[in-house]
Design a protein around this motif. Sequence first.
Motif, short mmCIF file in Angstrom:
data_model
loop_
_atom_site.label_atom_id
_atom_site.label_comp_id
_atom_site.label_asym_id
_atom_site.label_seq_id
_atom_site.Cartn_x
_atom_site.Cartn_y
_atom_site.Cartn_z
N THR A 169 0.50 4.23 -0.65
CA THR A 169 -0.05 5.48 -0.12
C THR A 169 -0.67 5.29 1.27
O THR A 169 -1.40 6.16 1.75
N LYS B 114 0.87 -1.18 0.00
CA LYS B 114 0.00 0.00 0.00
C LYS B 114 0.90 1.23 0.00
O LYS B 114 1.22 1.79 1.05
N MET C 47 6.20 3.10 5.10
CA MET C 47 6.50 3.73 3.82
C MET C 47 7.54 2.93 3.02
O MET C 47 8.33 2.17 3.58
N ILE D 181 -0.35 7.97 3.90
CA ILE D 181 -1.15 9.17 3.65
C ILE D 181 -2.61 8.92 4.04
O ILE D 181 -3.27 9.79 4.61
N GLU D 182 -3.09 7.73 3.77
CA GLU D 182 -4.51 7.42 3.96
C GLU D 182 -4.88 7.09 5.40
O GLU D 182 -6.02 7.35 5.82
#
Length: 488
Positions: free
Chosen positions: A5, A3, A47, A8-9
Amino acid sequence: MGKATGFIEYQREVPEERPVKDRIKDWQEFKTKFSEDAAKIQGARCMECGIPFCHSGLEIGGMVSGCPVNNLIPEWNDLIYKGKWEEAVKRLLKTNNFPEFTGRVCPAPCEGSCTLGLNEPAVTIKQNEYQIIEKAFAEGWMEPQPPETRSGKSVAVVGSGPAGLAAADQLNKLGHWVKVYERQDRIGGLLTYGIPNMKLDKEEVVKRRLDIMEAEGVEFVVSTEVGIDISLTELQKENDAVVLAGGATKARDLKVPGRDAEGVHFAVKFLKENTKKVLDKDNPDYISAEDKDVIVIGGGDTGTDCVATSIRQGCNSVTQFEIMPQPPEARQDSNPWPEWPKTEKIDYGQEEATELYGADPREYLIMTKEIIKDDSGHVKAIRTVKINWDKDEQGNFYPVEKEDTEKIWPADLVLIAMGFLGPEETLINAAGLEQDARSNVKANYGDFRTNLDGVFAAGDMRKGQSLVVNAIDEGRKAAKSVDQYLAE
């Protein structure tokens, strides 16, 4: 990453701990687990940061930055997100012998150096580690795996704390016969008698790991102190190598008038006796805080454990003295990422005291000047002053007392939690082991060899007081050095 992103989510979340009003009534663990779906979301926050400082294990500014055992954190975070739990367990156990211990008691230097932590709350690395290993035990994946062949070599390990157990586990996996000696009546060292049960359950968590190690061939000998009940020379004769991992158990004392008053104890004695009572149930021989005004001198983890233990015993009040200033809420410019963040933290003991008594129990920049006795020689109060810290010409800090700040604090029980000075020296002196400038057993990091042939030292006994995760790292690497020695 699964994932890209996710950071961010999703926001950082951790499971709610057991409510204070419930947990202070017993000695059960206060930590809880996430649902699998919630854990996957937290794994997705990791990340694709390129250079994962979280598993670097560096020492910056005299403090650990990143994971000392070099856990493959981005890998198992990704595997959690993808639901590949069994693979995540394998990656976790590749670098850490006891993630069920570190997932509970480690201060998580990995999170302090998380790249996301530069401008957002760090990934819940410690919680994710805990989720993985508890999933493994729940699913029955943690079966004993004794070595298929034996080398015929035998190694004695002195001390059964995290360093000794890690060394024993690694050496046994390599096929050597291992016998661990512990002077207490239970295996585990500080894991058993130094850390309270509500942080690390002895029967449910520590014992299940020891049972696996025994089933894999490690032999444990309790109530036997090397240097008194059996000499190091005898162990050398009976074995091909010896690993010394006896810890740094020489407590730093408080040198003030009245120190000899009854009711003044080292924190480690208080915690040990309380844990023994919890485990033995009918053991009456312990230091009780019930209905007492308790003062804890020392602001570290051990001091916090004393606060929480006193509360569960039913103290009247508890106050924690800290000689250092109150840390800031956010990182200062002098404490940049990826250093360990020297920021204000509310630990479980302070949280409990605040809810019960309406205020944080910690008093900062305070120095004890005298322990005041009553007519029978028992402690009745402590006299303190407030201080500031100044620097001398060499740049060394020293305390300066503030005028008109003297205060008398009522006290029925005083617990000294000021850290440790190094290993006890009975064995060291009897065996002729060389010591470094800080009184630790002298052995270089990397080969861990002492001045005695075939004798190695690891953990706090070699390094000085440190973290459980550092002790595991030392034990693992000392085992590698021993294995190389046995092959010479």
